[in-house]
Design a protein around this motif. Structure first.
Motif, PDB file in Angstrom:
ATOM      1  N   LEU A 129       0.837  -1.208   0.000  1.00 41.66           N
ATOM      2  CA  LEU A 129       0.000   0.000   0.000  1.00 41.66           C
ATOM      3  C   LEU A 129       0.869   1.254   0.000  1.00 41.66           C
ATOM      4  O   LEU A 129       0.621   2.193  -0.760  1.00 41.66           O
ATOM      5  CB  LEU A 129      -0.923   0.016   1.225  1.00 41.66           C
ATOM      6  N   ILE A 130       1.894   1.261   0.836  1.00 40.72           N
ATOM      7  CA  ILE A 130       2.793   2.414   0.917  1.00 40.72           C
ATOM      8  C   ILE A 130       3.523   2.616  -0.408  1.00 40.72           C
ATOM      9  O   ILE A 130       3.667   3.746  -0.887  1.00 40.72           O
ATOM     10  CB  ILE A 130       3.778   2.246   2.094  1.00 40.72           C
ATOM     11  N   SER A 131       3.957   1.522  -1.014  1.00 37.85           N
ATOM     12  CA  SER A 131       4.630   1.612  -2.312  1.00 37.85           C
ATOM     13  C   SER A 131       3.714   2.212  -3.368  1.00 37.85           C
ATOM     14  O   SER A 131       4.130   3.067  -4.165  1.00 37.85           O
ATOM     15  CB  SER A 131       5.095   0.222  -2.752  1.00 37.85           C
ATOM     16  N   LYS A 132       2.463   1.791  -3.383  1.00 40.82           N
ATOM     17  CA  LYS A 132       1.504   2.327  -4.364  1.00 40.82           C
ATOM     18  C   LYS A 132       1.240   3.807  -4.093  1.00 40.82           C
ATOM     19  O   LYS A 132       1.153   4.610  -5.026  1.00 40.82           O
ATOM     20  CB  LYS A 132       0.212   1.515  -4.326  1.00 40.82           C
ATOM     21  N   LEU A 133       1.131   4.182  -2.824  1.00 39.76           N
ATOM     22  CA  LEU A 133       0.925   5.595  -2.492  1.00 39.76           C
ATOM     23  C   LEU A 133       2.124   6.443  -2.922  1.00 39.76           C
ATOM     24  O   LEU A 133       1.946   7.568  -3.407  1.00 39.76           O
ATOM     25  CB  LEU A 133       0.670   5.758  -0.995  1.00 39.76           C
TER      26      LEU A 133
ATOM     27  N   GLY B 106       2.074  12.949  -8.943  1.00 43.25           N
ATOM     28  CA  GLY B 106       1.433  14.211  -8.592  1.00 43.25           C
ATOM     29  C   GLY B 106       0.140  14.093  -7.813  1.00 43.25           C
ATOM     30  O   GLY B 106      -0.551  15.089  -7.618  1.00 43.25           O
ATOM     31  N   TYR B 107      -0.203  12.923  -7.359  1.00 44.52           N
ATOM     32  CA  TYR B 107      -1.432  12.722  -6.588  1.00 44.52           C
ATOM     33  C   TYR B 107      -1.079  12.570  -5.112  1.00 44.52           C
ATOM     34  O   TYR B 107      -1.056  11.476  -4.557  1.00 44.52           O
ATOM     35  CB  TYR B 107      -2.202  11.496  -7.104  1.00 44.52           C
ATOM     36  N   ASP B 108      -0.810  13.722  -4.471  1.00 44.83           N
ATOM     37  CA  ASP B 108      -0.347  13.732  -3.088  1.00 44.83           C
ATOM     38  C   ASP B 108      -1.464  13.533  -2.067  1.00 44.83           C
ATOM     39  O   ASP B 108      -1.194  13.189  -0.922  1.00 44.83           O
ATOM     40  CB  ASP B 108       0.349  15.065  -2.773  1.00 44.83           C
ATOM     41  N   SER B 109      -2.700  13.769  -2.469  1.00 45.67           N
ATOM     42  CA  SER B 109      -3.790  13.739  -1.493  1.00 45.67           C
ATOM     43  C   SER B 109      -4.401  12.350  -1.293  1.00 45.67           C
ATOM     44  O   SER B 109      -5.312  12.187  -0.495  1.00 45.67           O
ATOM     45  CB  SER B 109      -4.892  14.721  -1.909  1.00 45.67           C
ATOM     46  N   VAL B 110      -3.911  11.343  -1.981  1.00 50.24           N
ATOM     47  CA  VAL B 110      -4.437   9.983  -1.818  1.00 50.24           C
ATOM     48  C   VAL B 110      -3.908   9.414  -0.510  1.00 50.24           C
ATOM     49  O   VAL B 110      -2.710   9.442  -0.251  1.00 50.24           O
ATOM     50  CB  VAL B 110      -4.022   9.077  -2.995  1.00 50.24           C
ATOM     51  N   SER B 111      -4.819   8.909   0.302  1.00 50.40           N
ATOM     52  CA  SER B 111      -4.427   8.352   1.592  1.00 50.40           C
ATOM     53  C   SER B 111      -4.442   6.830   1.536  1.00 50.40           C
ATOM     54  O   SER B 111      -5.051   6.224   0.652  1.00 50.40           O
ATOM     55  CB  SER B 111      -5.394   8.815   2.682  1.00 50.40           C
ATOM     56  N   GLU B 112      -3.801   6.228   2.514  1.00 52.96           N
ATOM     57  CA  GLU B 112      -3.806   4.772   2.616  1.00 52.96           C
ATOM     58  C   GLU B 112      -5.230   4.267   2.822  1.00 52.96           C
ATOM     59  O   GLU B 112      -5.638   3.270   2.239  1.00 52.96           O
ATOM     60  CB  GLU B 112      -2.901   4.328   3.765  1.00 52.96           C
ATOM     61  N   GLU B 113      -5.979   4.988   3.634  1.00 54.14           N
ATOM     62  CA  GLU B 113      -7.379   4.618   3.887  1.00 54.14           C
ATOM     63  C   GLU B 113      -8.212   4.722   2.607  1.00 54.14           C
ATOM     64  O   GLU B 113      -9.054   3.869   2.330  1.00 54.14           O
ATOM     65  CB  GLU B 113      -7.966   5.530   4.975  1.00 54.14           C
TER      66      GLU B 113
END
Length: 98
Positions: free
Chosen positions: A18-22, A29-36
């Motif tokens: 999950l962290i790798s995908k984030l 450029g998609y900084d606002s995507v959260s793990e949740e």
């Protein structure tokens, strides 16, 4: 969010994926995507109808194969579903379309 998904038991084990995908999303450029938010997408869209038992490596593969466009489309549709777009007044439409 759905708390009783069958794969929630694997969440701590697949956290590195999950962290790798984030991090990949952030590089694009998609900084606002959260793990949740990513987990919500996976459980409500990608794994909506799980018929067979999946192995851990298949879950990791699902995570790592998420496309930004699929995630953004899902998020957009969910936003439309959750908001009330009753713009009856012409001024509201003009304001929206600015």
């Amino acid at each position: 969010m759905e708390n009783s998904h069958a794969f929630n038991q694997f969440r701590s084990k697949v956290e590195p994926a999950l962290i790798s995908k984030l991090e990949e999303f952030q590089l694009l450029g998609y900084d606002s995507v959260s793990e949740e938010g990513l987990w919500d997408f996976l459980t409500r869209k990608r794994w909506k109808k799980v018929k067979d038992e999946k192995r851990l490596y298949e879950i990791v593969d699902d995570i790592l194969s998420v496309k930004v466009s699929d995630f953004i489309s899902f998020t957009t549709i969910e936003t439309y579903k959750n908001n009330d777009f009753n713009l009856k007044d012409g001024n509201e439409w003009k304001e929206l379309l600015k």
